[in-house]
Write a protein that holds these residues in place. Structure first.
Motif, PDB file in Angstrom:
ATOM      1  N   PHE A   1       0.829  -1.204   0.000  1.00 47.38           N
ATOM      2  CA  PHE A   1       0.000   0.000   0.000  1.00 47.38           C
ATOM      3  C   PHE A   1       0.866   1.258   0.000  1.00 47.38           C
ATOM      4  CE2 PHE A   1      -2.245   3.325   2.377  1.00 47.38           C
ATOM      5  CZ  PHE A   1      -3.347   3.500   1.558  1.00 47.38           C
ATOM      6  N   VAL A   2       1.896   1.281   0.845  1.00 51.28           N
ATOM      7  CA  VAL A   2       2.808   2.432   0.908  1.00 51.28           C
ATOM      8  C   VAL A   2       3.525   2.615  -0.425  1.00 51.28           C
ATOM      9  CG1 VAL A   2       4.962   3.253   1.969  1.00 51.28           C
ATOM     10  CG2 VAL A   2       3.109   2.394   3.401  1.00 51.28           C
ATOM     11  N   TYR A   3       3.911   1.529  -1.050  1.00 55.12           N
ATOM     12  CA  TYR A   3       4.586   1.614  -2.346  1.00 55.12           C
ATOM     13  C   TYR A   3       3.694   2.291  -3.384  1.00 55.12           C
ATOM     14  CZ  TYR A   3       6.531   0.266  -6.827  1.00 55.12           C
ATOM     15  OH  TYR A   3       7.011   0.287  -8.109  1.00 55.12           O
ATOM     16  N   TYR A   4       2.456   1.830  -3.505  1.00 53.46           N
ATOM     17  CA  TYR A   4       1.575   2.389  -4.527  1.00 53.46           C
ATOM     18  C   TYR A   4       1.187   3.832  -4.234  1.00 53.46           C
ATOM     19  CZ  TYR A   4       1.233  -1.971  -7.010  1.00 53.46           C
ATOM     20  OH  TYR A   4       1.538  -3.081  -7.750  1.00 53.46           O
ATOM     21  N   LYS A   5       1.181   4.231  -2.963  1.00 53.79           N
ATOM     22  CA  LYS A   5       0.862   5.609  -2.626  1.00 53.79           C
ATOM     23  C   LYS A   5       2.062   6.543  -2.749  1.00 53.79           C
ATOM     24  CE  LYS A   5      -3.443   5.422  -1.683  1.00 53.79           C
ATOM     25  NZ  LYS A   5      -4.427   6.161  -2.441  1.00 53.79           N
ATOM     26  N   SER A   6       3.279   6.034  -2.583  1.00 52.85           N
ATOM     27  CA  SER A   6       4.442   6.914  -2.520  1.00 52.85           C
ATOM     28  C   SER A   6       5.397   6.819  -3.706  1.00 52.85           C
ATOM     29  CB  SER A   6       5.224   6.646  -1.237  1.00 52.85           C
ATOM     30  OG  SER A   6       5.753   5.339  -1.248  1.00 52.85           O
ATOM     31  N   ALA A   7       5.389   5.748  -4.454  1.00 57.14           N
ATOM     32  CA  ALA A   7       6.371   5.563  -5.530  1.00 57.14           C
ATOM     33  C   ALA A   7       6.207   6.606  -6.628  1.00 57.14           C
ATOM     34  CB  ALA A   7       6.269   4.163  -6.109  1.00 57.14           C
ATOM     35  N   SER A   8       4.974   6.917  -6.979  1.00 64.40           N
ATOM     36  CA  SER A   8       4.766   7.890  -8.051  1.00 64.40           C
ATOM     37  C   SER A   8       5.206   9.296  -7.628  1.00 64.40           C
ATOM     38  CB  SER A   8       3.308   7.908  -8.484  1.00 64.40           C
ATOM     39  OG  SER A   8       2.486   8.285  -7.390  1.00 64.40           O
TER      40      SER A   8
END
Length: 87
Positions: A75-82
């Motif tokens: 979840f953190v990846y998809y919210k912060s990677a972009s």
């Protein structure tokens, strides 16, 4: 490449922290420490000499806290990677 390394770092951190949380869980949160083990170890796959012993197999143990931490990491990846890796 950076996004892949970022995801790998988050997953490894989630696995390690989930393991620590699962082992430390006591009282009403002891369900976090419930674990299941999967293994593929056979005695026939052992090369034993006098100097060293080599065993081929597969062993994994995962607990509830690790699963929850991995889900949070995704979840953190998809919210912060972009936001982190914009050009």
């Amino acid at each position: 490449m950076k996004k892949t390394l970022y995801m790998l770092l988050l997953i490894i951190t989630a696995i390690v922290s989930g393991s620590l949380i699962g082992k430390a869980a006591k009282g009403s949160l002891k369900w976090l420490g419930y674990s299941k083990t999967f293994s593929f170890l056979r005695d026939g796959n052992i090369i034993d000499t006098e100097v060293f012993k080599l065993n081929f197999g597969f062993y994994i143990s995962i607990n509830i806290a690790q699963i929850l931490c991995i889900l949070v990491a995704i979840f953190v990846y998809y919210k912060s990677a972009s936001k982190l890796f914009t050009k």
